[in-house]
Scaffold this active site. Structure first.
Site, short mmCIF file in Angstrom:
data_model
loop_
_atom_site.label_atom_id
_atom_site.label_comp_id
_atom_site.label_asym_id
_atom_site.label_seq_id
_atom_site.Cartn_x
_atom_site.Cartn_y
_atom_site.Cartn_z
CB VAL A 159 -0.93 0.03 1.23
CG1 VAL A 159 -1.82 1.28 1.20
CG2 VAL A 159 -1.79 -1.22 1.28
CB CYS A 160 1.97 3.39 -2.66
SG CYS A 160 3.27 4.57 -2.97
#
Length: 355
Positions: free
Chosen positions: A158-159
């Site tokens: 997850v960025c």
């Protein structure tokens, strides 16, 4: 990558003028029955926040154990997060904390109306490191091998700047004394699972709402909806621990709305609405892909007991001969242009050698 979105902008409600202004996801067609069953009540009674004893399938289950000792600050912060989540979680986010392993948590976010993620369920596993809250929690997305957003990798990464996995200004980063799990989950919902996920791609935010960016955004959202349908099937076939009945009851209740939206898309409506006859309508490729893959989705709905939907899904759209001929001519013209460019370049190179 970090979304280039207006954090204050809300998601506009999508209206169907033919159905007296009702939202696409709230309108109940006359030919769909009113489902009332144990699954309907199970969904309604599923607490937004609760605790469970253990998570055997958690992504971070091997990062610690029940007997591991943690600092008082660590435990106090997590307990404070629990209280905030229990009190303030929005209606579209559900969380389960782990009693035997306070370092583990699981959340599911329901895709919002007006986005290509509508009606989908998106699961995230959370781990609180030993140095929490000095550092942000670790988050893993249940991707099923699909990339449904520039910020959500098919590996589950997850960025987001709040997680320290993308750059951002000071206020966008994790602040140990201020940031909470509620803030993190709401950020994932609002900044990642948004209406136009194409603009989450790095370096394209400046094209938002411009003629340059919108065609790419439209195509990206169409692809995202197809991937969201595939995610539905993946989650229905393999629901995460402690959310099994919630998954089944959610799709049992929402099945008719999902089919209705899919039929609208097959008819040419843009993703997130059922407004027809506009230049923003869905592409023929998208309409066909929706019709084809929705057969698999409906098969899963039938397994849940929603058998009334078997004959409600529309067939793929018919491509008219004139349209096909125009597409063929356009393709040939593009091919001819490319050929001319190549030949021109080749001749130019030979002339430069002779000179």
């Amino acid at each position: 990558m970090e979304p280039a979105v207006d954090r204050k902008a809300g998601i506009p409600e999508v209206i169907d003028k033919k159905n007296k202004g009702k939202s696409i996801l709230n309108y109940q067609p006359w030919w769909f029955p009113n489902f009332s069953s144990k699954r309907t009540s199970a969904r309604a009674n599923f607490k937004r926040f609760d605790s469970v004893q253990h998570f055997s399938d958690h992504h971070y289950v091997l990062k610690g154990n029940a007997s591991k000792q943690h600092s008082r600050t660590w435990a106090k912060k997590i307990q404070a997060d629990w209280k905030i989540l229990e009190k303030d979680l929005p209606e579209t986010i559900f969380v389960r904390a782990c009693e035997s392993r306070m370092d583990l948590m699981r959340a599911v976010i329901v895709g919002a109306e007006g986005t290509p993620y509508h009606d989908g369920l998106f699961f995230f596993d959370i781990h609180f490191p030993d140095t929490y809250p000095s550092v942000p929690p670790m988050v893993h997305y249940h991707s099923g091998g699909l990339t449904i957003n520039p910020n959500l990798y098919n590996s589950g990464h997850v960025c987001l700047s709040l997680l320290g996995t993308w750059y951002g200004n000071t206020r966008e980063n994790w602040l140990p004394q201020e940031s909470t799990m509620l803030q993190l989950l709401v950020s994932i919902q609002g900044l990642i699972l948004n209406r136009k996920p194409y603009y989450n791609e790095p370096f394209v935010g400046w094209t938002k709402w411009t003629p340059l960016g919108e065609p790419f955004s439209k195509g990206y959202s169409e692809n995202v909806f197809i991937l969201s349908l595939r995610t539905m099937v993946y989650i229905m076939r393999k629901p995460p621990n402690h959310f099994e009945e919630f998954v089944r009851s959610h799709y049992f209740v929402r099945a008719s709305d999902i089919v209705k939206a899919a039929n609208a898309y097959i008819d040419g409506a843009p993703v997130g609405s059922i407004v027809k006859g506009t230049s923003q309508g869905g592409s023929m490729k998208f309409r066909t892909e929706v019709a084809v893959f929705m057969k698999t989705v409906v098969d899963e709905f039938v397994k849940l007991g929603v058998k009334e939907l078997q004959d409600k899904l529309k067939p793929p759209p018919v491509i008219h001969t004139n349209t096909s001929r125009l597409c063929f001519i356009f393709s040939m013209l593009c091919l001819l242009f490319i050929l001319l460019v190549v030949v021109h370049g080749s001749i130019k190179d030979k002339l430069s050698i002779l000179a």
